[in-house]
Design a protein around this motif. Structure first.
Motif, PDB file in Angstrom:
ATOM      1  N   ILE A  70       0.824  -1.306  -0.090  1.00 17.72           N
ATOM      2  CA  ILE A  70       0.023   0.087  -0.057  1.00 17.72           C
ATOM      3  C   ILE A  70       0.753   1.252  -0.062  1.00 17.72           C
ATOM      4  O   ILE A  70       0.502   2.132  -0.761  1.00 17.72           O
ATOM      5  CB  ILE A  70      -0.922  -0.090   1.187  1.00 17.72           C
ATOM      6  CG1 ILE A  70      -1.892  -1.371   0.947  1.00 17.72           C
ATOM      7  CG2 ILE A  70      -1.687   1.417   1.268  1.00 17.72           C
ATOM      8  CD1 ILE A  70      -2.760  -1.353   2.312  1.00 17.72           C
ATOM      9  N   ALA A  71       1.702   1.371   0.741  1.00 20.31           N
ATOM     10  CA  ALA A  71       2.724   2.388   1.039  1.00 20.31           C
ATOM     11  C   ALA A  71       3.524   2.479  -0.484  1.00 20.31           C
ATOM     12  O   ALA A  71       3.663   3.713  -0.743  1.00 20.31           O
ATOM     13  CB  ALA A  71       3.907   2.212   1.954  1.00 20.31           C
ATOM     14  N   VAL A  74       1.374   4.343  -3.182  1.00 12.94           N
ATOM     15  CA  VAL A  74       1.556   5.894  -3.107  1.00 12.94           C
ATOM     16  C   VAL A  74       2.807   6.338  -3.339  1.00 12.94           C
ATOM     17  O   VAL A  74       2.831   7.429  -4.039  1.00 12.94           O
ATOM     18  CB  VAL A  74       1.208   6.174  -1.598  1.00 12.94           C
ATOM     19  CG1 VAL A  74       1.481   7.622  -0.957  1.00 12.94           C
ATOM     20  CG2 VAL A  74      -0.058   5.411  -0.833  1.00 12.94           C
ATOM     21  N   GLU A  79      -2.812   5.138  -6.971  1.00 18.40           N
ATOM     22  CA  GLU A  79      -3.738   4.625  -6.019  1.00 18.40           C
ATOM     23  C   GLU A  79      -3.235   3.424  -5.182  1.00 18.40           C
ATOM     24  O   GLU A  79      -2.501   2.597  -5.646  1.00 18.40           O
ATOM     25  CB  GLU A  79      -5.328   4.405  -6.555  1.00 18.40           C
ATOM     26  CG  GLU A  79      -5.837   5.460  -7.153  1.00 18.40           C
ATOM     27  CD  GLU A  79      -7.329   5.324  -7.779  1.00 18.40           C
ATOM     28  OE1 GLU A  79      -7.807   4.327  -7.243  1.00 18.40           O
ATOM     29  OE2 GLU A  79      -7.814   6.299  -8.646  1.00 18.40           O
ATOM     30  N   PRO A  80      -3.720   3.397  -3.736  1.00 24.88           N
ATOM     31  CA  PRO A  80      -3.055   2.292  -3.083  1.00 24.88           C
ATOM     32  C   PRO A  80      -2.953   0.903  -3.594  1.00 24.88           C
ATOM     33  O   PRO A  80      -2.269   0.089  -3.124  1.00 24.88           O
ATOM     34  CB  PRO A  80      -3.571   2.615  -1.764  1.00 24.88           C
ATOM     35  CG  PRO A  80      -3.830   4.042  -1.703  1.00 24.88           C
ATOM     36  CD  PRO A  80      -4.524   4.393  -3.051  1.00 24.88           C
ATOM     37  N   ASN A 175       4.967  13.648   4.457  1.00 27.04           N
ATOM     38  CA  ASN A 175       3.685  12.858   5.161  1.00 27.04           C
ATOM     39  C   ASN A 175       3.747  12.489   6.342  1.00 27.04           C
ATOM     40  O   ASN A 175       2.582  12.358   7.111  1.00 27.04           O
ATOM     41  CB  ASN A 175       3.654  11.647   4.049  1.00 27.04           C
ATOM     42  CG  ASN A 175       3.132  11.967   2.656  1.00 27.04           C
ATOM     43  OD1 ASN A 175       2.319  12.681   2.481  1.00 27.04           O
ATOM     44  ND2 ASN A 175       3.662  11.194   1.805  1.00 27.04           N
ATOM     45  N   THR A 248      -4.400   2.382  12.204  1.00 29.53           N
ATOM     46  CA  THR A 248      -5.721   2.227  11.674  1.00 29.53           C
ATOM     47  C   THR A 248      -6.981   2.307  12.608  1.00 29.53           C
ATOM     48  O   THR A 248      -7.929   2.834  12.728  1.00 29.53           O
ATOM     49  CB  THR A 248      -5.851   1.116  10.919  1.00 29.53           C
ATOM     50  OG1 THR A 248      -5.119   1.013   9.920  1.00 29.53           O
ATOM     51  CG2 THR A 248      -7.230   0.788  10.074  1.00 29.53           C
ATOM     52  N   THR A 265      -5.409   7.099   4.119  1.00 27.46           N
ATOM     53  CA  THR A 265      -5.390   6.562   2.641  1.00 27.46           C
ATOM     54  C   THR A 265      -6.612   7.087   2.142  1.00 27.46           C
ATOM     55  O   THR A 265      -6.511   7.056   0.947  1.00 27.46           O
ATOM     56  CB  THR A 265      -5.048   5.249   2.800  1.00 27.46           C
ATOM     57  OG1 THR A 265      -3.856   4.982   3.679  1.00 27.46           O
ATOM     58  CG2 THR A 265      -4.758   4.710   1.347  1.00 27.46           C
ATOM     59  N   LYS A 394      -1.923   8.156   6.813  1.00 21.77           N
ATOM     60  CA  LYS A 394      -0.705   8.297   5.564  1.00 21.77           C
ATOM     61  C   LYS A 394       0.547   8.452   6.496  1.00 21.77           C
ATOM     62  O   LYS A 394       1.582   8.070   5.851  1.00 21.77           O
ATOM     63  CB  LYS A 394      -0.658   9.467   5.020  1.00 21.77           C
ATOM     64  CG  LYS A 394      -1.980   9.297   3.709  1.00 21.77           C
ATOM     65  CD  LYS A 394      -1.970  10.331   2.618  1.00 21.77           C
ATOM     66  CE  LYS A 394      -3.007  10.042   1.622  1.00 21.77           C
ATOM     67  NZ  LYS A 394      -3.216  11.182   0.735  1.00 21.77           N
ATOM     68  N   LEU A 397       1.894   4.879   7.013  1.00 17.43           N
ATOM     69  CA  LEU A 397       2.692   4.438   5.965  1.00 17.43           C
ATOM     70  C   LEU A 397       4.119   5.216   5.598  1.00 17.43           C
ATOM     71  O   LEU A 397       4.775   4.469   5.183  1.00 17.43           O
ATOM     72  CB  LEU A 397       1.671   4.600   4.659  1.00 17.43           C
ATOM     73  CG  LEU A 397       0.419   3.664   4.601  1.00 17.43           C
ATOM     74  CD1 LEU A 397      -0.444   4.276   3.322  1.00 17.43           C
ATOM     75  CD2 LEU A 397       0.678   2.377   4.909  1.00 17.43           C
TER      76      LEU A 397
END
Length: 595
Positions: A70-71, A74, A79-80, A175, A248, A265, A394, A397
């Motif tokens: 996912i990171a 980015v 898109e993730p 970020n 999360t 995210t 974010k 990540l």
């Protein structure tokens, strides 16, 4: 006699027919098939007790892969979910074609950064470069071109890796404290950070910095001596997943009143990507872009991305081979197939991941089948967990990326280069500076070019010792060449010998060139040998080539058959001199002169 000499000096050409026959037989051998499909080697020997170890390793790697994917999606400017699309097909494909049980295939921070400038135009560019890079790597692997990686030295690889790590980590500095940056480049990212200090989001900064500290501390958990060491090991290996779960959960709990304290995210497209051909055309801002135009836009990356991906997977395979010989060409075949198959599921370019491979190895994986568990875990995440991913902060990540990049900054290698050979710092410095302040693609090319300068310089200026010896009452200059000769060094040898003789003011009547270490020469060297003989005759000095390799002597003799008498074999130096001056052998006294 003449016929015997002709046979002696005849050039030995390869037997094309034999080469074709041997190649054909090799293709038809069962070993050739099993070499190209390593699964046929290890699967028949698979044991039931391996299942649990492969499952644990694959599951642990999956917990690391999902947040990193996912990171890196980015980082690539996508898109993730594209990071997750890139994280499963390689796992399945490598099972069939891969030869190293520990290697895990997925996108990496370096691959993500290199594709960023094209992915931001359209995701189709990232998918297309994945397909084309895969085709290039596959073809090189099938042609057994794995030897090419030997031409890239460790200082160049170290400089490239450290520059990429610094650039990627710097791109996330905004970020991690809740800032947005218009650019992921090194200097613009830091400029944005320092010019927007007043805009730092406190909650993001607290969570981001705390997560980074947590991740760095967790790398040391495995060293705890008390308690269950297996528990501490797997706890440390799960650090990325733990950071994401905590971040999360915190973002979800604090947002229940409608206010979100973190930059999250956001929406991630749910579901497994469709299996379809990679895009050979696209639409950007409503305008049709043809395949040729896409290729033109990708430019040098079609060479640099395959090169870097090959370097990464071969270096990782060698690092975890544990005494086994790594077939670099087969790893290229595996990597090429992983990229080609990945492009059918919207993947960006992938290669071996050092972090996840280390986790795989530490988890005790037994066969490449552990990759199936990792791939399945990523697919399950895409199918069922995308709504949960909405709340991933974010800054968390960013902390994961920065922590991974810190491990790539291997300062001890700079110290080792300084201690062992300081000259090797030159290609390292050239590589790291050009990669950081120009581009990764051209930076590594500059590093390779800087390294080639050393090779060419060494080749152009071979180590030549010239000794003045008194043998049988005659002054003889003995020339000892300490390495092979090629076109780059041909003129240098002649210059050294002629300059030395001029310094002797005509006292030397004979030059003997020893050839034990001259195992091959080319046409340019042969021409210079012929030319040098004429130069020495102008100085009233004769020349003899003593104990040369027959193949090397043959190049000169085929060029000019009149020079055959200057080559002497199977005689002592005293006998050679005696034969030339027609006098009995005498004991030689040697005076060494630096030349």
């Amino acid at each position: 006699m003449r016929a015997n000499e002709d046979n002696l000096y005849r050039e030995q050409l390869p037997n094309v027919g034999s080469l074709v026959r041997d190649g054909g037989r090799k293709l038809c051998r069962p070993a050739t098939v099993t070499n190209k499909f390593p699964i046929l080697k290890w699967l028949p020997r698979y044991r039931l007790e391996y299942i649990m170890q492969d499952f644990i390793a694959g599951f642990t790697v999956g917990l690391t892969t999902i947040p990193q994917a996912i990171a890196y999606g980015v980082v690539a400017g996508l898109e993730p979910q594209y990071g997750l699309y890139s994280a499963f097909m390689g796992c399945f494909t490598y099972i069939v074609f891969g030869s190293c049980k520990d290697v895990t295939i997925a996108t990496t921070a370096i691959m993500a950064l290199m594709v960023n400038q094209y992915a931001t135009i359209s995701p189709d560019y990232a998918v297309l470069v994945c397909f084309l890079a895969g085709c290039i790597v596959l073809i090189l692997g099938l042609l057994n071109m794995g030897v090419l990686v030997r031409f890239i030295s460790i200082p160049v690889i170290t400089g490239f890796t450290m520059a990429a790590a610094v650039t990627i980590g710097s791109a996330q500095i905004n970020n991690i404290v809740g800032l947005t940056s218009p650019s992921n480049d090194l200097l613009p990212a830091w400029k944005n950070f320092f010019t927007h200090l007043a805009s730092i989001r406190v909650w993001d900064a607290l969570l981001g910095v705390s997560s980074l500290v947590f991740l760095l501390l967790m790398t040391r958990v495995k060293d705890i001596k008390w308690g269950n060491r297996i528990f501490w090991k797997y706890l440390g290996l799960s650090r990325n997943a733990l950071a994401v779960i905590f971040g999360t959960f915190l973002a979800y709990i604090l947002s229940r009143d409608g206010n979100q304290p973190f930059r999250v995210t956001g929406n991630i497209t749910a579901g497994v990507p469709p299996f379809r051909l990679p895009p050979f055309s696209t639409t950007v801002d409503g305008e049709y872009v043809s395949f040729g135009e896409m290729i033109s836009t990708l430019g040098a990356s079609l060479g640099s991305i395959p090169l870097i991906s090959i370097l990464e997977i071969v270096a990782i395979s060698k690092a975890f081979s544990k005494g086994k010989i790594v077939d670099a060409s087969q790893e290229m075949v595996a990597l090429g197939m992983c990229n080609i198959m990945g492009s059918f599921v919207l993947s960006m370019p992938v290669t071996g991941s050092f972090t996840r491979t280390a986790v795989n190895n530490a988890s005790g994986v037994k066969t490449p089948l552990g990759g199936a568990v990792t791939g399945a875990l990523v697919l399950m995440a895409l199918a069922f967990l995308t709504q949960t991913f909405y709340f991933i902060p974010k800054c968390t990540l960013a902390a994961i990326i920065i922590a991974a990049m810190i491990s790539l900054v291997e300062l001890h290698k700079i110290r080792d280069m300084w201690k062992s050979k300081k000259k090797d710092l030159f290609p390292f410095v050239v590589t790291i500076i050009t990669c950081m302040f120009w581009s990764l693609e051209y930076g590594i090319l500059c590093g390779i070019a800087a390294n080639m300068v050393y090779i060419l310089y060494s080749s152009a200026r071979p180590h030549v010792d010239i000794k003045l010896e008194k043998i049988n009452g005659h002054e003889v200059s003995v020339v000892d060449v300490k390495q092979k000769l090629d076109y780059a060094s041909a003129e240098y040898l002649k210059e050294k010998v002629v300059r030395f003789l001029n310094s002797q003011n005509g006292e030397t009547q004979l030059v003997v060139i020893r050839g034990e270490e001259i195992n091959s020469i080319d046409y340019t060297v042969a021409m210079n040998i012929v030319s040098m003989k004429g130069d020495l005759e102008a100085l009233n000095c004769a020349m003899i080539c003593w104990n040369w390799n027959i193949a090397s002597a043959g190049v000169v003799c085929r060029l000019n058959s009149d020079l055959r008498p200057i080559f002497k074999f199977d005689l002592t130096l005293e006998e050679v001199v005696a034969g030339h001056f027609d006098s009995p052998s005498n004991t030689a006294s040697t005076v060494t002169i630096e030349a």
